[in-house]
Design a protein around this motif. Structure first.
Motif, short mmCIF file in Angstrom:
data_model
loop_
_atom_site.label_atom_id
_atom_site.label_comp_id
_atom_site.label_asym_id
_atom_site.label_seq_id
_atom_site.Cartn_x
_atom_site.Cartn_y
_atom_site.Cartn_z
N THR A 143 -5.19 -1.75 0.94
CA THR A 143 -4.88 -0.96 -0.25
C THR A 143 -4.09 -1.80 -1.24
OG1 THR A 143 -4.81 1.05 1.09
CG2 THR A 143 -3.83 1.15 -1.10
N PRO A 144 -4.62 -2.01 -2.45
CA PRO A 144 -3.93 -2.87 -3.43
C PRO A 144 -2.95 -2.09 -4.29
CG PRO A 144 -6.07 -2.24 -4.27
CD PRO A 144 -5.92 -1.54 -2.94
N ALA A 145 -2.30 -2.79 -5.20
CA ALA A 145 -1.48 -2.13 -6.22
C ALA A 145 -2.40 -1.66 -7.34
CB ALA A 145 -0.43 -3.09 -6.75
N PHE A 146 -2.26 -0.39 -7.75
CA PHE A 146 -3.18 0.21 -8.71
C PHE A 146 -2.65 0.10 -10.13
CE2 PHE A 146 -4.32 2.33 -4.76
CZ PHE A 146 -5.69 2.27 -4.79
N GLU A 147 -3.57 -0.07 -11.06
CA GLU A 147 -3.28 -0.03 -12.49
C GLU A 147 -3.62 1.37 -12.98
OE1 GLU A 147 -2.04 -1.40 -16.20
OE2 GLU A 147 -1.99 -2.43 -14.27
N GLY A 148 -2.62 2.15 -13.40
CA GLY A 148 -2.84 3.53 -13.76
C GLY A 148 -3.15 3.72 -15.24
N PRO A 149 -3.46 4.95 -15.65
CA PRO A 149 -3.68 5.24 -17.07
C PRO A 149 -2.40 5.03 -17.86
CG PRO A 149 -4.50 7.01 -15.65
CD PRO A 149 -3.67 6.12 -14.79
#
Length: 586
Positions: A338-344
């Motif tokens: 699970t990676p680090a997510f880029e959110g809205p």
């Protein structure tokens, strides 16, 4: 050619004739005028007998004219009483071989075998019914022949137990499950039964109309929640009793079910998407569910597998386990964490809060207007009390959305009540679509979808990066296209080397002349012809039936760049049309 089990004749005859016999008996002995009194009853009994004999005769003819055979390359099925049908199903097309047995079938020792192919809209081949031992033999033989095995005495691949659901975990699955399909039935039953119960039971209800309406709403909500939870608990226990997941060679095999027992296989090379699914309760206690998606009509497409995903083409690889265990299996199967997510962007929180607030405003107006036509006043202002909840819900939706690009996968996360994290290998992507609705254009954001060949994509379940900056969306679309080409190129090179190894052709050494290397390779191949078995590579068509194979030829770079990615600007009414165009492009 092999026939079905002889026990299938009486079983199918009883199965088909039961409903007909019940219907005729109902008309005969309930005073119906169709058969005219007592003589009509005798006539109905005779008619039932004739119908049963006719069904038995048909089933006997069906048994005698149904044959199947496992050839070196295909599974051949010949069937049909009045209209003959011959089918040849290549092993490389077969996605799943699933065995199902209900209680009655287990008692008589028979089983149904379903063969699912890539991109199919229904079961391609069905054997109803064979002995359970024959069903397991078909399942193992198809798996062996798909691997290219020719020797029947070749040892079976080792079995590795990946997951087994314990009784404690099964109870937790039930406790965290809700079946929301029952609220409508509960409402109908409650609205019918409440006046009857109220006539016998003196229930003190406040005299005020608003207070009475409030008490009724609360009671109905509690009743729906209780019945939904009880139904979800029972369904989960019945569906996932005795769940086991094992790895056998290049396949995942599962076994589960209490009343209806299922044995199925999921080829690893046919997996399209892995999905980690949870909800607030599961996240609170550290649990999650793992779903695997194949390309085509999965065993759960008719809802019979109990996974609750009718038509989605997916199957629960792990119905419930600790989140670390689920993510560990994802890493084992796909080599991704699970990676680090880029959110809205932050401003999108306001958009979600406004959206939910508008829904509450519409409900308030509807109740206010209803008061003009109803004899009793409804507390129309109740939805306005939920405005703070709408603000919190918008913030939670924003927080749980995001996307990430890893070395080999496109990963997305969406949802709060049912949060889904999808892992899609780049080489499985069919089309990359960028879409903006009217409201998204006002907020300067877009949605990017990575469409795959799986059935989930047909109902809007693709990996999707929602509400990201317009510039970031364009860059993401181009990056996905580039990584798709790179992944396909790498797979083509790996296949070329594999074919060369099968033909005995050595790769040219870098310090030697290319022409000399090619000549030597050809000479070596000709010299080994007598010792190398004949090798014929079949060109795989690029239709939807072979979508699960993800053949590289269908991804050859075209002249039109818009085949690789689309940018669609549409109003809200056009969103569905955009999704349909995405499916057509595949």
């Amino acid at each position: 050619m092999t026939r079905l089990s002889p026990l299938s004749v009486p079983y199918r005859a009883v199965q088909r004739s039961a409903s007909i016999a019940f219907a005729l008996a109902f008309f005969a002995f309930t005073g119906g005028t169709a058969f005219g009194g007592f003589l009509g009853g005798l006539g109905a009994v005779a008619l039932v007998g004739v119908a049963v004999l006719g069904i038995a005769g048909y089933e006997l003819a069906y048994f005698r004219r149904f044959e199947y055979e496992l050839t070196p390359d295909t599974l051949d099925i010949r069937s049909g009483v009045f209209s003959r049908r011959n089918r040849e199903i290549p092993y490389r097309r077969i996605q799943n071989v699933d065995i199902s047995r209900n209680v009655a079938q287990r008692l008589v020792g028979i089983a149904a075998v379903n063969l699912e192919t890539a991109g199919g809209g229904e079961t391609e081949g069905s054997l109803r019914f064979v002995s359970y031992e024959e069903a397991r033999r078909i399942q193992s033989e198809v798996a062996r022949l798909k691997r290219g095995g020719a020797d029947g005495d070749a040892p079976e691949p080792e079995q590795e137990l990946l997951f087994e659901l314990t009784p404690r975990e099964l109870a937790i699955v039930g406790a965290l499950s809700f079946d929301l399909r029952l609220p409508g039935l509960v409402f109908v039953f409650g609205s019918t039964a409440f006046p009857i119960v109220a006539s016998y039971v003196d229930v003190p209800v406040p005299a005020g109309s608003a207070a009475a309406a409030g008490v009724g709403i609360v009671a109905l909500v509690l009743l729906v929640a209780l019945v939904s939870w009880a139904a979800g608990f029972a369904s989960a226990v019945v569906n996932y009793y005795g769940f086991r997941l094992t790895r056998v060679g290049d396949e995942l095999q599962y076994e589960r079910g209490l009343l209806q027992r299922y044995n199925g296989s999921l080829p690893l090379d046919k997996l399209q998407t892995l999905t980690v699914e949870d909800n607030p309760l599961k996240r609170r206690f550290g649990y999650a569910t793992l779903l695997v998606e194949t390309a085509g009509y999965a065993p759960g497409a008719d809802g019979s597998n109990g996974s609750g995903r009718a038509g989605r083409g997916s199957e629960a690889a792990i119905p419930l386990a600790t989140r670390d265990r689920v993510l560990g299996l994802v890493a084992d199967l796909e080599g991704v964490e699970t990676p680090a997510f880029e959110g809205p962007p932050t401003r999108i929180r306001r958009r979600y809060a406004v959206r939910y607030s508008l829904v509450l405003g519409a409900a308030t107006l509807a109740l206010y207007g209803a008061n003009r036509f109803l004899p009793q006043e409804i507390p129309w202002f109740v939805p306005l009390a939920l405005v703070p909840v709408a603000v919190v819900a918008g913030a939670l939706q924003w927080r749980h959305r995001g996307y990430a690009l890893t070395e080999d996968h496109f990963v997305t996360r969406n949802g709060f009540w049912k949060r889904e994290t999808r892992f899609v290998p780049y080489y499985r992507v069919q089309t990359v679509i960028e879409r903006r609705t009217v409201f998204q254009r006002r907020w300067r954001v877009s949605t990017v979808t990575a469409d795959t060949a799986g059935s989930i994509s047909l109902v809007g379940g693709d990996a999707t990066a929602v509400d990201i900056e317009v510039a970031d969306a364009a860059e993401l679309r181009e990056t996905l296209n580039d990584r798709l080409r790179e992944a396909l190129s790498a797979r083509r090179e790996a296949r070329r080397q594999s074919r060369q190894a099968a033909l005995g052709i050595r790769a040219a050494e870098p310090d030697r002349d290319a022409d000399a290397s090619d000549s030597e390779a050809v000479a070596d191949a000709e010299a080994d012809v007598s010792e190398t078995p004949e090798f014929v590579e079949e060109a795989e068509p690029t239709t939807g039936d072979d979508a699960g194979d993800a053949d590289d030829d269908e991804h050859e770079e075209p002249d039109d760049p818009f085949i690789w990615g689309e940018s669609v600007e549409a109003g809200d009414d056009d969103t569905e049309a955009s999704d349909e165009s995405a499916d057509d492009s595949r």
